[in-house]
Design a protein around this motif. Structure first.
Motif, PDB file in Angstrom:
ATOM      1  N   ARG A 182      14.047  57.202  -9.210  1.00  0.00           N
ATOM      2  CA  ARG A 182      12.592  57.190  -9.301  1.00  0.00           C
ATOM      3  C   ARG A 182      12.163  57.359 -10.757  1.00  0.00           C
ATOM      4  NH1 ARG A 182      12.064  62.097  -5.212  1.00  0.00           N
ATOM      5  NH2 ARG A 182      13.928  62.611  -6.436  1.00  0.00           N
ATOM      6  N   SER A 230      12.685  60.885 -13.682  1.00  0.00           N
ATOM      7  CA  SER A 230      13.618  61.688 -12.895  1.00  0.00           C
ATOM      8  C   SER A 230      14.646  62.406 -13.760  1.00  0.00           C
ATOM      9  CB  SER A 230      14.366  60.809 -11.886  1.00  0.00           C
ATOM     10  OG  SER A 230      13.550  60.478 -10.793  1.00  0.00           O
ATOM     11  N   THR A 261      10.378  70.315 -11.159  1.00  0.00           N
ATOM     12  CA  THR A 261       9.299  69.734 -10.368  1.00  0.00           C
ATOM     13  C   THR A 261       7.945  70.259 -10.841  1.00  0.00           C
ATOM     14  OG1 THR A 261       9.533  71.439  -8.651  1.00  0.00           O
ATOM     15  CG2 THR A 261      10.743  69.386  -8.341  1.00  0.00           C
ATOM     16  N   ASN A 273      10.729  64.208 -10.999  1.00  0.00           N
ATOM     17  CA  ASN A 273      11.490  64.059  -9.771  1.00  0.00           C
ATOM     18  C   ASN A 273      12.913  64.534 -10.049  1.00  0.00           C
ATOM     19  OD1 ASN A 273       9.508  62.675  -8.031  1.00  0.00           O
ATOM     20  ND2 ASN A 273       9.669  61.044  -9.564  1.00  0.00           N
ATOM     21  N   LYS A 329      10.029  66.736  -3.966  1.00  0.00           N
ATOM     22  CA  LYS A 329      10.425  65.871  -5.076  1.00  0.00           C
ATOM     23  C   LYS A 329      11.929  65.909  -5.334  1.00  0.00           C
ATOM     24  CE  LYS A 329       6.165  65.692  -7.837  1.00  0.00           C
ATOM     25  NZ  LYS A 329       5.614  65.890  -9.206  1.00  0.00           N
TER      26      LYS A 329
END
Length: 411
Positions: free
Chosen positions: A62, A65, A87, A92, A112
């Motif tokens: 994602r 991340s 987070t 993420n 997440k």
């Protein structure tokens, strides 16, 4: 002198091994071929099917991340706190561990976060063949050293994770390492420690304490039986459990409304019929089950012994997961003064004793404490924990900012 036939064969065998031999590398990612004294490493992939299975489970990276990797089958208790901080900073988080079931509770608490098991596949092999690893913004190694079977921890024989990152397609400046052995170095300056021990080692590290365990409950003191808890493997180099046996015997003489709960693998000797009713051995528990025991407990017994050289690491080059549990669950601890002063525990937020023989007396004071006094002490623990949490979150934020500045200049 004539050699026996057996010795002749042994000598011939050793000679042949010097000329030609084939061995597995320690992580079983290469064949090491020795030909006339020259060593050649040939990569082989006996984990091909397992990696393919993993790839089918794993989804695309994602945006924005961070990848957390734990190369050992331990230190799981540290991961939730770092995942929580990341987070909160807007990232993420994906987590690679040997056994994802250990962290089942985390994905329910943080939406997440995704957790994946790599099982027996060496982590570096997975990362080398995993083409999307380069798409992470940062990689955080939850351990900076690999614990091989048979190699005692806290020795120079431990292997740095950095030794296995030579073929990973990722910017080394964007990798962070959590160091559980402060006397060891690192491959860059992105070094994290769980505690600031205020010594020459601490200066090299950024303190980011991990004290989050998902959805837990802060509980008041039990009205009937006072429950003491010890968490950790029953091993003399971790804690001195013999102190506990003597303390329970002394405490039993003056009151019987208490219970000591031990969570962790191992056996505890010298439990006779006199004190057996006051000690509950739970063995190794899952994290959720251990959390429930923490919620039911009133006081945390550290059992650190200043007379044991192995315990000196807790005030010099390492720390204990006990403190993460104390902070997270707001459990006042009972701790020797030599360790209390380093971690800034005092009579406001804990029960401190000066001599090993005084542990029983400290436990007696704890058992006699009423609910109101306990709540006041518990509030001091929560205040201390919150101050550490805020500092840790800010420290991590600043460290990531510094990494961004360095890599931007380099580009």
């Amino acid at each position: 002198m004539q050699l026996s036939e057996g010795k002749q064969k042994m000598g011939k065998s050793n000679f042949l091994k010097q000329i030609f031999s084939v061995k597995n590398s320690p992580r079983k990612t290469h064949k090491i071929i020795t030909i006339a004294g020259v060593k050649i490493q040939v990569r082989y992939n006996r984990h091909k099917k397992k990696i393919a299975d993993f790839m089918r489970l794993f989804k695309s990276v994602r945006a924005n991340s961070v990848l957390i990797v734990e190369p050992n089958d331990c230190h799981y208790e540290v991961i939730p706190g770092y995942a929580k901080y990341l987070t909160e900073l807007g990232y993420n988080v994906d987590i690679f561990v040997c056994n994802a079931s250990q962290l089942d509770f985390l994905t329910d608490a943080l939406n997440k976060v995704r957790v994946y098991s790599f099982g027996e596949v060496p982590f570096e092999l997975l990362m080398e063949t995993h083409s999307v690893v380069k798409n992470y913004k940062y990689i955080l190694f939850n351990s900076s050293l690999i614990y091989f079977p048979g190699v005692r921890r806290d020795t120079p024989k431990m292997v740095p994770v950095a030794d296995y990152l030579k073929h990973v397609a990722f910017d080394r400046e964007r990798i962070l390492f959590v160091q559980h052995h402060l006397e060891q170095g690192g491959m860059n300056e992105n070094l994290i420690a769980l505690a600031d021990l205020h010594n020459q080692y601490s200066k090299k590290y950024t303190m980011v304490n991990s004290q989050y365990f998902g959805d837990i409950e802060i509980t008041p003191k039990n009205e009937g039986v006072t429950r003491f808890i010890v968490v950790g493997n029953i091993s003399p180099w971790r804690k001195n459990h013999s102190l506990l046996i003597d303390a329970v015997k002394n405490l039993k003489k003056v009151r019987q409304d208490f219970k000591v709960v031990l969570v962790g693998s191992g056996k505890l000797d010298n439990i006779d019929d006199e004190i057996a009713p006051y000690i509950e051995l739970c063995g190794r528990l899952s994290y959720p089950d251990m959390f429930r025991e923490m919620e039911k407990a009133d006081f945390f017994l550290c059992l650190f012994d200043p007379e044991n050289p192995d315990h000196h690491r807790y005030v010099s080059v390492g720390t204990s997961g006990s403190f993460q549990l104390i902070y997270a669950f707001a459990k006042p601890c009972i701790i020797h003064s030599e360790f209390a002063k380093v971690y800034e525990f005092n009579w406001d937020n804990s029960l401190v004793y000066d001599h090993n023989g005084d542990l029983g007396a400290a436990m007696e004071k704890a058992a006699a404490m009423d609910g109101a006094a306990y709540r006041r002490m518990q509030e001091k623990v929560m205040k201390k924990a919150e101050n550490i949490r805020r500092l840790s979150l800010n420290n991590l934020k600043e460290l990531l900012k510094l990494i961004d500045e360095k890599t931007t200049k380099k580009d």
